[in-house]
Write an enzyme that holds these catalytic residues in place. Structure first.
Site, PDB file in Angstrom:
ATOM      1  CG  HIS A  17      -1.912  -1.028   1.362  1.00  0.00           C
ATOM      2  ND1 HIS A  17      -1.998  -1.873   2.445  1.00  0.00           N
ATOM      3  CD2 HIS A  17      -2.921  -1.393   0.539  1.00  0.00           C
ATOM      4  CE1 HIS A  17      -3.021  -2.704   2.283  1.00  0.00           C
ATOM      5  NE2 HIS A  17      -3.597  -2.446   1.130  1.00  0.00           N
ATOM      6  CE  LYS A  41     -14.099  -6.665   2.927  1.00  0.00           C
ATOM      7  NZ  LYS A  41     -12.920  -6.104   2.266  1.00  0.00           N
ATOM      8  NE  ARG A  93      -2.793  -6.881  -4.620  1.00  0.00           N
ATOM      9  CZ  ARG A  93      -3.619  -7.066  -3.624  1.00  0.00           C
ATOM     10  NH1 ARG A  93      -3.168  -7.458  -2.465  1.00  0.00           N
ATOM     11  NH2 ARG A  93      -4.906  -6.872  -3.765  1.00  0.00           N
ATOM     12  CB  SER A 131      -4.232  -6.740   4.565  1.00  0.00           C
ATOM     13  OG  SER A 131      -3.865  -5.495   4.043  1.00  0.00           O
TER      14      SER A 131
END
Ligand code: ADP
Length: 166
Positions: A17, A41, A93, A131
């Site tokens: 990040h 979440k 990514r 993460s």
């Protein structure tokens, strides 16, 4: 003055990040890193904890004075508009990111034609990093120092110690 927002969960912020934030500061005058409050979440860190960690970490970047850290709930394009942002930054990514990001970008463009989604690729060192893998390594006591700044590593350790005591 060109403003861009960088939204995400950041549970917790990683070097991947930070690499994206650093790259974004070279393209935009002001970057607002914003933690999405998602009631669906169950994050490891609270919104306040995530905002705190991001603030501390971006302070180390060269362009720290041009970076703000906030949180938001709701539609990202509404938030972007309220900040007069011209762009939404996202990190790409691998091909696996593409489908979801492509869908999001097109939906957001339908919702607000004036806000562009800008994809940035991190340094290849960070393309494998996310993460959840960091949380998993930390949960089992692994060394996360190559993945996250020292402050984040120590807060991860503390968090799992607390959890194990409960
Ligand atoms: P998600 O949106 O899947 O919850 P995050 O909130 O952690 O993911 O990430 C926010 C943004 O940062 C996304 O665009 C994501 O692709 C990107 N990102 C996450 N990890 C990295 C990394 N290692 N390198 C580059 N971009 C990343």
């Amino acid at each position: 003055m060109k403003v861009a927002i960088y939204p995400g969960t950041f549970d917790p912020i990683t070097y991947g990040h930070l690499d994206i934030i650093d790259r974004a500061t070279r393209l935009f005058d002001r970057i607002i890193v914003t933690v999405a409050r998602n009631p669906a979440k169950q994050p490891l860190f609270s919104v306040d904890e995530r905002v705190f960690m991001i603030r501390q970490c971006v302070d180390e970047l060269e362009a720290a004075s041009r970076i703000e850290v906030e949180s938001f709930e709701g539609l990202i394009v509404d938030y972007a508009r309220s900040k007069k942002a011209v762009a939404i930054i996202r990190g790409l990514r691998a091909v696996s990111d593409f489908e979801y990001e492509f869908q999001m970008a097109l939906v957001n463009r339908q919702l607000s034609e004036g806000i562009a989604t800008v994809f940035l690729m991190p340094h290849e060192h960070y393309t494998y990093l996310n993460s959840s893998i960091v949380r998993e390594v930390a949960l089992f006591g692994g060394d996360v120092s190559n993945f996250v700044p020292p402050l984040v590593a120590s807060l991860l350790k503390k968090k799992f110690q607390q959890k194990n005591q409960n």
